[in-house]
Enzyme design. Structure first.
Site, mmCIF file in Angstrom:
data_model
loop_
_atom_site.group_PDB
_atom_site.id
_atom_site.type_symbol
_atom_site.label_atom_id
_atom_site.label_comp_id
_atom_site.label_asym_id
_atom_site.label_seq_id
_atom_site.Cartn_x
_atom_site.Cartn_y
_atom_site.Cartn_z
ATOM 1 N N ARG A 109 -5.999 -8.691 -4.071
ATOM 2 C CA ARG A 109 -4.594 -8.359 -3.850
ATOM 3 C C ARG A 109 -3.845 -8.348 -5.175
ATOM 4 O O ARG A 109 -4.163 -9.098 -6.108
ATOM 5 C CB ARG A 109 -3.976 -9.394 -2.916
ATOM 6 N N THR A 382 -2.413 3.310 3.626
ATOM 7 C CA THR A 382 -3.477 2.393 3.185
ATOM 8 C C THR A 382 -4.791 3.095 3.490
ATOM 9 O O THR A 382 -4.793 4.238 3.907
ATOM 10 C CB THR A 382 -3.338 1.031 3.932
ATOM 11 N N ASN A 402 0.124 0.726 -1.031
ATOM 12 C CA ASN A 402 1.297 0.562 -0.173
ATOM 13 C C ASN A 402 1.760 1.905 0.367
ATOM 14 O O ASN A 402 1.039 2.527 1.131
ATOM 15 C CB ASN A 402 2.415 -0.200 -0.871
ATOM 16 N N GLU A 421 3.531 -2.466 -4.216
ATOM 17 C CA GLU A 421 3.302 -3.607 -3.334
ATOM 18 C C GLU A 421 4.352 -4.706 -3.486
ATOM 19 O O GLU A 421 4.431 -5.597 -2.628
ATOM 20 C CB GLU A 421 1.912 -4.207 -3.589
ATOM 21 N N SER A 453 0.268 -9.520 3.191
ATOM 22 C CA SER A 453 -0.252 -8.225 3.600
ATOM 23 C C SER A 453 -0.572 -8.236 5.092
ATOM 24 O O SER A 453 -0.807 -9.292 5.678
ATOM 25 C CB SER A 453 -1.525 -7.895 2.808
ATOM 26 N N SER A 454 -0.587 -7.039 5.689
ATOM 27 C CA SER A 454 -1.037 -6.898 7.075
ATOM 28 C C SER A 454 -2.473 -6.407 7.165
ATOM 29 O O SER A 454 -3.002 -6.233 8.277
ATOM 30 C CB SER A 454 -0.134 -5.914 7.828
ATOM 31 N N GLY A 474 0.231 0.100 7.970
ATOM 32 C CA GLY A 474 1.360 -0.785 7.713
ATOM 33 C C GLY A 474 1.419 -1.925 8.697
ATOM 34 O O GLY A 474 0.420 -2.599 8.980
#
Length: 575
Positions: A109, A382, A402, A421, A453-454, A474
């Site tokens: 990340r 993504t 993103n 991001e 983050s998802s 998202g």
């Protein structure tokens, strides 16, 4: 009077569950299916673009394993799907090492630069500056994907980067055909790109025609720097100099130390269960695994086998609502905050969440304690891929820059589109990000911190088989993986999982987003009579792009599927 658990009660439950969590973890680990000597009858790669899937199979055919193939697919996606991911972004790589029967997550990340501060996107009145966290180099965190690829190759792969990155370099140097999805995005978004990005994606100053060839010579050079110098090929030396020169000139706050000090983190995946199925998913700074396991824990208190569509959708929506409430309230970078995972993942906590869930009436989100919204917004992009090799090694990887084309900023001479991001941080408690997700101080901006983050790369296991899955989308990623995983548990194959109609709820905005085919008119009316607000989701990308591989451990048969909403195609390798 607010219904539901008070925050004080939740803290008390946190202390109660802490002492019991070790026992739970040991119990869950015992549920992991017994290893067998059975091996898949073929390898499979499912990704969002056919060329990326082919890159993975090419590397498998050269003697690489799933981890080498992951390097190839990841880098190839950054070339042929530049709106979704790339070297200027980051990602999570969930690995299963068959030889050790071990699961690992590589956290690549992005991180906030050292000069970042909590109020950097607010004006003098404490209000968000429009577009500041989404456009240009100030919106970019320090990329993690290059470091993740190097780490994968050096620690888990069989092949050198000179081989695993070869397909991506070839696609960049020799070009690839422009396609509808790419061209339509350029038509909408290219005007916001800086000159360096336009010079790559708008040759001759105009959007390329479908079928014309897109070349990325500077990106090929950057990929070759990774081959020659590994980690230092991106984070130090000539590439780093060009990145810093552009970012600092155009308003960004990156430093030489920010790049040189970036490191991936190996984290232990989260493990939960639903019946006899083990759920392995991403830990924080992903919210995906926490929410996914929490939702399955809540669902375990109900028998939905014979439920009507209306009852089923209502129940799943109420479960989603509560999981997303927790996302906004508690989650962030675990290296910066104390996350009550023992509470959030405990079955007893799910019992408490079910206490105020009515089967005949929607729960207004405002009645649940927690962070409340200020205003709303929207957007997403993504990429995900799933890989299984013939030794049983697994990769479920989700990567991103993103929004489409990230910050739309490319440092001259690098070919690298930078992420935006930083928008995934909570700029202000109660202020939704670009996906309408709420955040609290747990996800506030701090130097060196990883934004929440998802992304939800996930592996499901039972004695009969395994499913490898994930998606872009998202804020809708988590619920898509939840619905798809539930579908597999209930007997669906990979194609059925990828193609099923979807619906989504995320606490705020307080409404059900649904695909047209998922509900009849009568079912919509019935849900509305229960107090739900519904909104037709007309965004194709917003409805996801699942990439799935399943393995039947009884027959050893392998099936892969790419979401029919996208252009991806799975590929198989059979020596």
């Amino acid at each position: 009077m607010r219904s539901g658990l008070s925050l004080a009660s939740e803290r008390m439950m946190h202390r109660l569950f802490r002492s019991r969590f070790l026992l739970l973890a040991l119990t869950l680990s015992a549920l992991v299916c017994t290893r067998t000597n059975a091996l898949p009858n073929r390898a499979a790669v499912a990704s969002a673009h056919p060329l990326a899937s082919e890159a993975g199979v090419e590397i498998l055919a050269r003697g690489g394993n799933a981890f080498d193939a992951a390097v190839a697919v990841s880098a190839a996606l950054g070339v042929v799907e530049p709106y979704g991911s790339g070297l200027g972004g980051g990602g999570f790589f969930l690995l299963h090492l068959a030889s050790d029967d071990k699961d690992i997550m590589i956290d690549g990340r992005e991180v906030a630069p050292a000069a970042a501060r909590a109020d950097m996107y607010l004006d003098e009145n404490g209000e968000p500056l429009p577009g500041a966290s989404r456009n240009g180099p100030l919106a970019a965190g320090i990329p993690g994907l290059p470091a993740a690829l190097v780490h994968l190759a050096e620690n888990y792969g069989r092949l050198p980067l000179s081989e695993s990155l070869q397909p991506a370099i070839r696609f960049a140097e020799q070009g690839f055909p422009a396609y509808d999805w790419h061209v339509s995005r350029l038509e909408r978004l290219a005007s916001g790109m800086n000159d360096s990005a336009k010079s790559v994606f708008l040759p001759d100053g105009k959007v390329p025609a479908v079928g014309s060839t897109i070349y990325q010579m500077d990106l090929a050079k950057t990929l070759r720097s990774l081959v020659l110098e590994g980690h230092d090929g991106f984070y130090k030396g000539e590439v780093a100099r060009k990145l810093l020169e552009g970012v600092q000139r155009d308003g960004g706050i990156w430093s030489e130390e920010d790049l040189a000090s970036y490191k991936i983190i190996e984290r232990e995946p989260l493990v939960g269960s639903y019946g006899d199925v083990t759920i392995v998913s991403a830990p924080p700074p992903s919210a995906g695994g926490v929410a996914l396991i929490n939702m399955f824990n809540m669902l375990s208190g109900y028998d939905i086998k014979d439920a009507s569509t209306v009852t089923r959708v209502h129940l799943l929506v109420e479960i989603m609502r509560r999981a997303y409430r927790d996302r906004g309230q508690y989650l962030g970078d675990p290296d910066f905050i104390d996350i009550p995972l023992d509470m959030l993942l405990h079955p007893f906590y799910a019992v408490g969440q079910r206490a105020n869930l009515r089967l005949d009436q929607a729960t207004p989100s405002t009645s649940l304690p927690g962070v409340q919204p200020i205003q709303l917004a929207g957007g997403n992009q993504t990429s995900h891929f799933s890989i299984l090799d013939m030794d049983g090694n697994i990769v479920a990887a989700t990567q991103s820059i993103n929004f489409s084309y990230g910050s739309k900023y490319m440092a001259a001479g690098t070919g690298v589109l930078l992420n935006n991001e930083m928008d995934d941080f909570s700029k202000k408690p109660g202020e939704p990000n670009g996906y309408q997700l709420l955040g609290s101080d747990a996800n506030s901006i701090q130097p060196g911190k990883r934004m929440l983050s998802s992304m939800t790369p996930t592996i499901l296991r039972s004695r009969e088989g395994a499913a490898i899955l994930g998606s872009p989308g998202g804020s809708q990623i988590i619920t898509m993986v939840f619905l798809s995983g539930l579908s597999w548990i209930e007997g669906s194959d990979a194609n059925e999982m990828a193609g099923q109609s979807r619906f989504h709820h995320q606490y705020f905005p307080d409404r059900i987003f649904f695909e047209d085919a998922s509900l009849t008119g009568a079912e919509r009316a019935a849900l509305e009579s229960m107090g739900h607000r519904l909104e037709l989701n007309q965004r194709t990308v917003g409805n996801g792009n699942l990439q799935i591989v399943t393995w039947n451990r009884v027959t050893n048969a392998v099936q892969a599927a790419s979401d029919p909403r996208g252009i991806g195609e799975p590929r198989y390798y059979e020596p």
